[in-house]
Write a protein that holds these residues in place. Sequence first.
Motif, short mmCIF file in Angstrom:
data_model
loop_
_atom_site.label_atom_id
_atom_site.label_comp_id
_atom_site.label_asym_id
_atom_site.label_seq_id
_atom_site.Cartn_x
_atom_site.Cartn_y
_atom_site.Cartn_z
N VAL A 20 -20.06 133.57 19.47
CA VAL A 20 -18.64 133.23 19.33
C VAL A 20 -18.37 132.87 17.88
N GLU A 21 -17.52 133.66 17.24
CA GLU A 21 -17.13 133.38 15.86
C GLU A 21 -15.97 132.39 15.85
N SER A 22 -15.03 132.58 16.79
CA SER A 22 -13.90 131.65 16.91
C SER A 22 -13.28 131.85 18.28
N SER A 23 -12.54 130.83 18.69
CA SER A 23 -11.78 130.94 19.94
C SER A 23 -10.52 130.11 19.80
N ARG A 24 -9.48 130.53 20.53
CA ARG A 24 -8.21 129.81 20.46
C ARG A 24 -7.41 130.13 21.71
N TRP A 25 -6.53 129.22 22.05
CA TRP A 25 -5.63 129.42 23.17
C TRP A 25 -4.34 130.02 22.65
N HIS A 26 -3.85 131.06 23.32
CA HIS A 26 -2.61 131.73 22.93
C HIS A 26 -1.85 132.10 24.19
N SER A 27 -0.68 131.52 24.37
CA SER A 27 0.17 131.79 25.54
C SER A 27 -0.58 131.59 26.86
N GLY A 28 -1.36 130.51 26.92
CA GLY A 28 -2.08 130.18 28.14
C GLY A 28 -3.33 130.99 28.39
N ARG A 29 -3.74 131.76 27.41
CA ARG A 29 -4.90 132.64 27.56
C ARG A 29 -5.90 132.34 26.45
N LEU A 30 -7.19 132.34 26.80
CA LEU A 30 -8.23 132.11 25.80
C LEU A 30 -8.55 133.42 25.10
N LEU A 31 -8.44 133.40 23.77
CA LEU A 31 -8.82 134.55 22.94
C LEU A 31 -10.10 134.20 22.21
N VAL A 32 -11.05 135.12 22.23
CA VAL A 32 -12.35 134.88 21.61
C VAL A 32 -12.67 136.02 20.66
N LYS A 33 -13.22 135.66 19.51
CA LYS A 33 -13.68 136.63 18.51
C LYS A 33 -15.20 136.50 18.44
N PHE A 34 -15.90 137.61 18.67
CA PHE A 34 -17.36 137.62 18.59
C PHE A 34 -17.79 138.22 17.27
N ARG B 71 -9.06 142.60 27.89
CA ARG B 71 -8.68 143.61 26.90
C ARG B 71 -8.65 143.03 25.49
N ALA B 72 -8.71 143.94 24.53
CA ALA B 72 -8.65 143.56 23.12
C ALA B 72 -7.26 143.02 22.79
N HIS B 73 -7.23 142.09 21.83
CA HIS B 73 -5.97 141.49 21.39
C HIS B 73 -5.89 141.64 19.87
N GLY B 74 -4.92 142.39 19.42
CA GLY B 74 -4.76 142.58 17.97
C GLY B 74 -5.78 143.55 17.41
N ILE B 75 -5.87 143.55 16.08
CA ILE B 75 -6.75 144.53 15.41
C ILE B 75 -8.00 143.89 14.80
N LYS B 76 -8.15 142.58 14.92
CA LYS B 76 -9.26 141.90 14.25
C LYS B 76 -10.45 141.61 15.16
N GLU C 8 -20.20 140.04 16.67
CA GLU C 8 -20.68 141.41 16.87
C GLU C 8 -19.55 142.42 17.08
N ALA C 9 -18.32 141.95 17.12
CA ALA C 9 -17.16 142.85 17.30
C ALA C 9 -16.17 142.62 16.17
N PRO C 10 -16.38 143.27 15.02
CA PRO C 10 -15.55 143.00 13.85
C PRO C 10 -14.13 143.56 13.91
N ASP C 11 -13.87 144.50 14.84
CA ASP C 11 -12.54 145.11 14.89
C ASP C 11 -12.16 145.45 16.33
N ARG C 12 -10.95 145.96 16.50
CA ARG C 12 -10.45 146.26 17.83
C ARG C 12 -11.31 147.29 18.56
N THR C 13 -11.77 148.30 17.84
CA THR C 13 -12.59 149.34 18.46
C THR C 13 -13.85 148.74 19.08
N ALA C 14 -14.52 147.88 18.34
CA ALA C 14 -15.73 147.23 18.85
C ALA C 14 -15.39 146.28 20.00
N ALA C 15 -14.27 145.59 19.90
CA ALA C 15 -13.85 144.66 20.95
C ALA C 15 -13.56 145.40 22.25
N GLU C 16 -12.94 146.58 22.15
CA GLU C 16 -12.62 147.36 23.35
C GLU C 16 -13.88 147.79 24.10
#
Length: 182
Positions: free
Chosen positions: A49-63, A10-15, A65-73
């Motif tokens: 992959v634009e960026s990736s980071r670990w947050h609370s034991g989970r890998l979060l990735v920003k692509f 699922r999407a995380h945040g609005i970015k 091609e998905a500039p916002d939450r709507t695209a990420a969903e």
Amino acid sequence: MLVIVGRIGRAHGIKGEVGMVVRTDEPDRRFADGAILVTDSRTPRKLTVESSRWHSGRLLVKFAEAPDRTAAEQLRNLSLQAEVSDDERPEDPEEFYDRELIGLAVRTTEGEVAGEVIDVVHLPSQDLLEIRRPAGNAVLVPLVEELVPEIDLGGRYVVVADRPGLLDPEGADVTPADVDAD
């Protein structure tokens, strides 16, 4: 060769970040900034992959091609694959790619022919080798050193330490003392 490395959650945040269900032992390598991954869908597409980071034991990735939450969903539940050269090996010598294990002959510690590895099943708790037995049935064997003490890629075989019921579940010796009476 394309190898599955994760599934988008699922999407995380609005970015535009998404949570990843990681399917690789090398997530920092596969989800590094700039890595190009391919979706495993009817109409495959490339994601960078634009960026990736670990947050609370989970890998979060920003692509990219998905500039916002709507695209990420819109990416949710897509499997991701990475291009891996045929001769590439995992960094850890005790790790193996599925493609290296599938097709290997299976022997018992006593040297008996026990079948062939036909698949590697990945569960949250552990990986399993799916072995087609000479009789044609298939069994699942946990991929742990106690039960799979040797993997010889050069010799094209794996050794399985047969335990009662492991390679022949119907032949497991069960006595009344083994069954917990309620």
